[in-house]
Design a protein around this motif. Structure first.
Motif, short mmCIF file in Angstrom:
data_model
loop_
_atom_site.label_atom_id
_atom_site.label_comp_id
_atom_site.label_asym_id
_atom_site.label_seq_id
_atom_site.Cartn_x
_atom_site.Cartn_y
_atom_site.Cartn_z
N LYS A 94 36.96 51.43 43.04
CA LYS A 94 37.45 51.76 41.86
C LYS A 94 39.04 52.07 42.11
N GLU A 110 41.07 58.63 35.38
CA GLU A 110 40.58 57.60 34.98
C GLU A 110 39.02 57.72 36.21
N GLU A 131 36.69 44.61 33.81
CA GLU A 131 37.47 44.83 34.54
C GLU A 131 37.56 45.03 35.87
N LEU A 132 38.63 44.76 36.22
CA LEU A 132 38.94 45.38 38.27
C LEU A 132 37.53 45.93 38.48
N ASN A 177 42.79 38.77 38.02
CA ASN A 177 43.39 38.38 37.09
C ASN A 177 41.79 36.83 37.18
N ASP A 206 45.98 47.53 40.76
CA ASP A 206 46.28 47.53 38.88
C ASP A 206 47.50 47.56 38.93
N LYS A 257 38.34 38.04 37.81
CA LYS A 257 37.61 38.17 36.98
C LYS A 257 37.12 36.62 36.48
N HIS A 291 31.56 43.31 28.86
CA HIS A 291 32.81 44.15 29.25
C HIS A 291 33.41 43.59 30.62
N ASN A 340 41.29 49.47 43.04
CA ASN A 340 40.89 48.46 41.69
C ASN A 340 42.65 48.56 40.39
#
Length: 187
Positions: free
Chosen positions: A72, A99, A33-34, A12, A79, A15, A31, A75
């Motif tokens: 991805k 995902e 996200e990680l 976070n 996460d 981010k 938008h 991450n």
């Protein structure tokens, strides 16, 4: 709308830092996200400056598809392990396939080819880092940690911990000055 992929964006705080960089360049984030940021406008004239500023902070814009998939996967695992402990009970291959909207065998082969380790070993490395963090915080017992990280038993967690670190969890806990690796360096 422009989607950007950013390497080493693993928490976070990352981010927040990336959001500040975007704002300083006058880019409107719709938008985040990680590892991914969607901005409202085209990037063309500010891409070089954005790349420069991100690199100074330890991030990197990712342009090629293979690198985006690898980042991805990393991450999603970070996460899952570090921010969504309860979700660890899902089947990793099904989770990643859903995902990424890709076949797990392809994802797994690409990850191993590029990173030199399997997705499973990367997951184990992340879980062991989480165990270290929880041991250092000293708020949970080893059995609570095992349960939280979805280990079948304390013995299995201890065995995996020793295999990865070379020491038992209790020995690790007794050492002073333990330093955890940054999440983007695990694996």
């Amino acid at each position: 709308m422009t989607k950007l992929y950013i390497k080493n964006m693993v928490c976070n705080r990352c981010k927040m830092v990336v959001g500040n960089v975007m704002a300083s360049l006058g880019l409107s984030v719709s938008h985040m996200e990680l590892g991914e940021v969607t901005i409202e406008e085209p990037l063309e004239d500010k891409k070089h400056k954005l790349k420069e500023e991100l690199e100074q902070l330890g991030f990197e814009l990712i342009d090629d598809k293979k690198s985006r998939v690898i980042e991805k996967v990393k991450n999603l695992i970070i996460d899952l392990v570090h921010h969504n402990g309860a979700a660890l009970q899902t089947n990793l291959s099904d989770y990643l396939s859903a995902e990424l909207h890709q076949d797990y065998a392809g994802i797994s082969n690409l990850f191993s080819e590029v990173e030199g380790i399997t997705i499973e070993k990367y997951l184990i490395a992340q879980k062991i880092e989480k165990v270290k963090e929880l041991l250092i915080y000293d708020e949970l017992s080893l059995s609570e940690i095992a349960w939280q990280l979805n280990y079948s038993s304390v013995a299995y967690l201890s065995s995996q911990f020793k295999k990865v670190t070379g020491m038992t969890p209790s020995h690790f806990k007794s050492l002073q000055g333990n330093r955890r690796k940054p999440l983007d360096k695990v694996g």
